[in-house]
Design a protein around this motif. Structure first.
Motif, PDB file in Angstrom:
ATOM      1  N   ALA A 399       0.848  -1.194   0.000  1.00 40.44           N
ATOM      2  CA  ALA A 399       0.000   0.000   0.000  1.00 40.44           C
ATOM      3  C   ALA A 399       0.881   1.242   0.000  1.00 40.44           C
ATOM      4  N   LEU A 400       0.432   2.252  -0.699  1.00 39.47           N
ATOM      5  CA  LEU A 400       1.135   3.534  -0.718  1.00 39.47           C
ATOM      6  C   LEU A 400       0.137   4.671  -0.762  1.00 39.47           C
ATOM      7  N   ALA A 401       0.319   5.632   0.124  1.00 42.70           N
ATOM      8  CA  ALA A 401      -0.399   6.904   0.042  1.00 42.70           C
ATOM      9  C   ALA A 401       0.625   7.964  -0.312  1.00 42.70           C
ATOM     10  N   GLY A 402       0.468   8.589  -1.482  1.00 42.54           N
ATOM     11  CA  GLY A 402       1.462   9.576  -1.887  1.00 42.54           C
ATOM     12  C   GLY A 402       1.312   9.998  -3.331  1.00 42.54           C
ATOM     13  N   GLU A 403       2.425  10.369  -3.934  1.00 38.01           N
ATOM     14  CA  GLU A 403       2.454  10.805  -5.319  1.00 38.01           C
ATOM     15  C   GLU A 403       2.111   9.635  -6.246  1.00 38.01           C
ATOM     16  N   TYR A 404       1.587   9.989  -7.435  1.00 38.38           N
ATOM     17  CA  TYR A 404       1.332   8.955  -8.431  1.00 38.38           C
ATOM     18  C   TYR A 404       2.609   8.703  -9.225  1.00 38.38           C
ATOM     19  N   HIS A 405       3.063   7.444  -9.235  1.00 37.30           N
ATOM     20  CA  HIS A 405       4.252   7.041  -9.986  1.00 37.30           C
ATOM     21  C   HIS A 405       3.867   5.913 -10.931  1.00 37.30           C
ATOM     22  N   ALA A 406       3.860   6.201 -12.222  1.00 32.46           N
ATOM     23  CA  ALA A 406       3.494   5.179 -13.201  1.00 32.46           C
ATOM     24  C   ALA A 406       4.448   3.996 -13.146  1.00 32.46           C
ATOM     25  N   GLU A 407       5.710   4.251 -12.758  1.00 32.82           N
ATOM     26  CA  GLU A 407       6.726   3.207 -12.760  1.00 32.82           C
ATOM     27  C   GLU A 407       6.432   2.082 -11.764  1.00 32.82           C
ATOM     28  N   ILE A 408       5.722   2.379 -10.695  1.00 34.58           N
ATOM     29  CA  ILE A 408       5.478   1.360  -9.664  1.00 34.58           C
ATOM     30  C   ILE A 408       3.992   1.040  -9.498  1.00 34.58           C
ATOM     31  N   LYS A 410       1.823  -0.751 -11.021  1.00 37.58           N
ATOM     32  CA  LYS A 410       1.382  -2.140 -11.134  1.00 37.58           C
ATOM     33  C   LYS A 410       1.700  -2.958  -9.892  1.00 37.58           C
ATOM     34  N   ASP A 411       2.674  -2.505  -9.113  1.00 37.15           N
ATOM     35  CA  ASP A 411       3.077  -3.250  -7.915  1.00 37.15           C
ATOM     36  C   ASP A 411       2.321  -2.819  -6.661  1.00 37.15           C
ATOM     37  N   ILE A 412       1.513  -1.773  -6.769  1.00 38.99           N
ATOM     38  CA  ILE A 412       0.808  -1.246  -5.593  1.00 38.99           C
ATOM     39  C   ILE A 412      -0.627  -1.759  -5.603  1.00 38.99           C
ATOM     40  N   TYR A 413      -0.969  -2.558  -4.596  1.00 35.37           N
ATOM     41  CA  TYR A 413      -2.336  -3.088  -4.484  1.00 35.37           C
ATOM     42  C   TYR A 413      -3.290  -1.998  -3.997  1.00 35.37           C
ATOM     43  N   ASP A 414      -2.921  -1.303  -2.947  1.00 31.75           N
ATOM     44  CA  ASP A 414      -3.759  -0.249  -2.348  1.00 31.75           C
ATOM     45  C   ASP A 414      -3.056   1.073  -2.602  1.00 31.75           C
ATOM     46  N   TYR A 415      -3.453   1.747  -3.691  1.00 25.96           N
ATOM     47  CA  TYR A 415      -2.762   2.979  -4.104  1.00 25.96           C
ATOM     48  C   TYR A 415      -3.678   4.161  -3.805  1.00 25.96           C
ATOM     49  N   CYS A 416      -3.226   5.019  -2.906  1.00 27.31           N
ATOM     50  CA  CYS A 416      -3.989   6.203  -2.515  1.00 27.31           C
ATOM     51  C   CYS A 416      -3.193   7.430  -2.938  1.00 27.31           C
ATOM     52  N   ILE A 417      -3.720   8.185  -3.882  1.00 28.91           N
ATOM     53  CA  ILE A 417      -2.962   9.300  -4.445  1.00 28.91           C
ATOM     54  C   ILE A 417      -3.404  10.629  -3.833  1.00 28.91           C
ATOM     55  N   ALA A 418      -2.468  11.564  -3.779  1.00 32.13           N
ATOM     56  CA  ALA A 418      -2.756  12.906  -3.280  1.00 32.13           C
ATOM     57  C   ALA A 418      -3.776  13.582  -4.186  1.00 32.13           C
ATOM     58  N   SER A 419      -4.530  14.524  -3.633  1.00 29.90           N
ATOM     59  CA  SER A 419      -5.658  15.115  -4.353  1.00 29.90           C
ATOM     60  C   SER A 419      -5.246  15.849  -5.625  1.00 29.90           C
ATOM     61  N   LYS A 420      -3.993  16.281  -5.717  1.00 30.48           N
ATOM     62  CA  LYS A 420      -3.555  16.991  -6.924  1.00 30.48           C
ATOM     63  C   LYS A 420      -3.322  16.046  -8.097  1.00 30.48           C
ATOM     64  N   HIS A 421      -3.336  14.741  -7.842  1.00 21.59           N
ATOM     65  CA  HIS A 421      -3.127  13.750  -8.890  1.00 21.59           C
ATOM     66  C   HIS A 421      -4.449  13.094  -9.296  1.00 21.59           C
ATOM     67  N   GLN A 422      -4.433  12.440 -10.442  1.00 20.09           N
ATOM     68  CA  GLN A 422      -5.546  11.603 -10.869  1.00 20.09           C
ATOM     69  C   GLN A 422      -4.988  10.361 -11.551  1.00 20.09           C
ATOM     70  N   PHE A 423      -5.678   9.244 -11.380  1.00 16.03           N
ATOM     71  CA  PHE A 423      -5.302   8.047 -12.102  1.00 16.03           C
ATOM     72  C   PHE A 423      -5.680   8.214 -13.571  1.00 16.03           C
ATOM     73  N   PRO A 424      -4.793   7.868 -14.492  1.00 16.54           N
ATOM     74  CA  PRO A 424      -5.205   7.831 -15.906  1.00 16.54           C
ATOM     75  C   PRO A 424      -6.386   6.883 -16.070  1.00 16.54           C
ATOM     76  N   ASP A 425      -7.312   7.222 -16.949  1.00 17.97           N
ATOM     77  CA  ASP A 425      -8.541   6.439 -17.099  1.00 17.97           C
ATOM     78  C   ASP A 425      -8.255   4.968 -17.396  1.00 17.97           C
ATOM     79  N   ASN A 426      -7.332   4.707 -18.300  1.00 19.38           N
ATOM     80  CA  ASN A 426      -7.062   3.311 -18.661  1.00 19.38           C
ATOM     81  C   ASN A 426      -6.439   2.538 -17.501  1.00 19.38           C
TER      82      ASN A 426
END
Length: 576
Positions: A399-408, A410-426
């Protein structure tokens, strides 16, 4: 007496720069003391009582800017908790009480008064956002009193001269209630008797119980803070007894995750109270390791018994200060490992623990719901930890709460991103298909939306709508109960905006913020139910209308449009 004590505390603590913070009062203009007194002098009658907007905080010392309202109608699904406020303001001291009646439907159905709660709201000192994170000197920030804590288990008592007392009214509609219009009375005695009519229109839709909510709520728990405020020994039976009340209240809000510390001070002791490890690490005389899980097992089993049992997030292999405490038998004392993350020494230190911990969790049947969790850690450190964990067992969840890093990602099961980020739709769609959790969080960084004691209450409702709009799974916030020194009277802290470290109060007592967060989560659940129902029935017009409304929920819009206005403009879409 409690009003007098609070008033004295405010006089002693609030600085000479203190004034009404307009944000805390929902854009009511600042007033001088002379202007406030003039308002009270002009008040016709010594006591006034009215229903009030639950999205507003009313100042303790100024006549509220509301038109007297003697009737309130709430709309609810079966199984939903709904609420309103009542304001009582007095130009002379008065003793006040509140009583509720059953709510009755014309054909005989009843919502019993036993599930209608009234709670007096207590005022706490707050400050302002300004720079957000960073060390704070109280004299550098404007301070004010705001209503926030809600005491459902206490009576009102005396309201002082020229004071306002808000009362929170909450109705837990039974899941088995018959659809229809229910009506009852709130009776307020304050010098004389005031009777307010309360109506609840129950719709023919059912909200699932909190244990079945889809929304993934993660408010971090702080056990040691509960021991301190209740003056009981840490990890004593008295401590567990006190914790049960807080954790049950959190479970009833839909909490899914247990916050478990596997090292001392995973956040570098930024909090007022200690944050000790649940696992005792010992390096034996022969250089091998022994790990005592007895407290970990007791604590996890206990929290699960309160209803929080879907996930165990273990903090942390990458703490805010790299200093891992353990007991060294050769030295006969505690010592600290400070090796660099990802170094050979670091990997050698953690490998025995992770192998042993993996085996222990599998034996307990907890491995599949456990993650090794990190909070706002650099990508390089995360990559090192991922390599190590996957080398121990490929099935470890992270699990990670923090910045969005495309590089990792796929390895994060529980990914919580900061409000300034968004997950790409795909990416978000892929994560949903893979059963991974994709959530977001706010902290001291964001002026809005947020849950400070000066934040507009509707921002917590807005969070539920935004989560649905972005097709994410839920929301995380630090923290549920990491209390400051005197949380009941002063919500300010040395490092962050007031109220940042806790959402509920010692007691346990709820808060306007916490109740509004629940409202937002319920709205998220309604949206989930309606999306499914409209799709199955082919009601594309209604579905498209709902989706169009959700598109308006963008954080940048809060710069110009209040959260309350945004939410109220679309509420009817989930209450039809």
């Amino acid at each position: 007496m409690r009003y007098i004590l609070v008033a004295v505390a405010v006089i002693c603590v609030i600085t000479s720069r203190a004034q009404d913070v307009s944000l805390a009062l929902q854009q009511e203009p600042p007033m001088t003391e002379k202007q406030k007194l003039a308002q009270w002098d002009q008040l016709q009658g010594s006591v006034h009582v009215s229903f009030a907007n639950s999205n507003r905080r009313y100042a303790s010392d100024r006549v509220p800017s509301i038109s007297v309202k003697n009737e309130e109608t709430l709309v609810a699904w079966k199984g939903e908790k709904v609420h309103t406020q009542v304001a009582i303001w007095a130009a002379a001291p008065v003793n006040a009480t509140v009583r509720v009646s059953d709510l009755k439907e014309k054909n005989g159905a009843v919502i019993p008064k036993t599930i209608i709660s009234t709670g007096f709201e207590e005022f706490v000192i707050t400050d302002e956002f300004r720079n957000g994170c960073g060390y704070r000197k109280p004299e550098d920030f404007d301070s004010s009193l705001v209503a926030d804590a809600i005491h459902f288990d206490k009576q009102l008592g005396v309201i002082l001269k020229n004071q306002v007392q808000p009362v929170w009214v909450s109705v837990q509609v039974p899941a088995t209630a018959k659809a229809g219009s229910y009506e009852g009375t709130l009776t307020i005695t304050a010098g004389k008797t005031y009777r307010l009519k309360l109506k609840v229109n129950v719709l023919d839709r059912v909200l699932p119980p909190p244990s079945q909510w889809n929304f993934n709520l993660d408010l971090w728990q702080h056990p040691a803070a509960i021991a301190r405020v209740h003056k009981v020994p840490l990890w004593s039976e008295a401590h567990f007894t006190q914790m049960r009340r807080y954790y049950t209240m959190l479970a009833n809000a839909g909490q899914k995750c247990i916050t478990a510390s596997i090292v001392d001070e995973p956040w570098g002791h930024q909090t007022y109270d200690d944050y000790p490890s649940l696992i005792r690490w010992t390096r034996k005389n022969d250089g091998s390791w022994r790990f005592d899980y007895s407290l970990f097992d007791k604590y996890i089993s206990f929290v699960m018994s309160t209803g929080i049992k879907e996930r165990i997030n273990c903090y942390s292999m990458v703490p805010w200060k790299v200093a891992f405490r353990y007991y060294d038998e050769q030295l006969g004392r505690d010592t600290v490992f400070t090796g660099k993350i990802g170094s050979d020494a670091y990997n050698a230190f953690w490998t025995p623990m992770l192998k042993d911990f993996t085996q222990h969790l599998r034996q307990k049947g907890w491995f599949d719901k456990t993650t090794i969790a990190m909070d706002e850690r650099p990508m390089e450190a995360m990559q090192a930890v991922i390599r190590l964990l996957k080398g121990i067992d490929k099935d470890w969840k992270i699990a990670l709460a923090g910045e969005y890093h495309a590089e990792i990602e796929k390895d994060i099961y529980d990914y919580c991103i900061a409000s300034k980020h968004q997950f790409p739709d795909n990416i978000l769609k892929e994560r949903q298909q893979q059963g991974k959790l994709s959530t977001w969080y706010t902290c001291c960084t964001e002026k809005y939306p947020n849950g400070f004691t000066f934040s507009p209450p509707a921002e917590h409702v807005w969070i539920g709508w935004y989560t649905a709009a972005k097709n994410m799974n839920g929301y995380l916030r630090w923290a549920y109960n990491s209390w400051v020194e005197h949380p009941e009277t002063d919500s300010r802290f040395r490092s962050w905006p007031a109220g940042d470290t806790y959402q509920v109060y010692p007691g346990p007592a709820s808060s306007i913020r916490f109740e509004k967060l629940i409202e937002g989560i319920q709205d998220f659940e309604k949206i989930t139910v309606l999306r499914k129902a409209y799709t199955q029935k082919g009601a594309m017009g209604k579905l498209n209308q709902l989706e169009a409304a959700l598109k308006s929920f963008e954080i940048k819009k809060l710069e110009k449009q209040p959260a309350e206005e945004m939410v109220l403009s679309v509420k009817r879409l989930v209450n039809e």
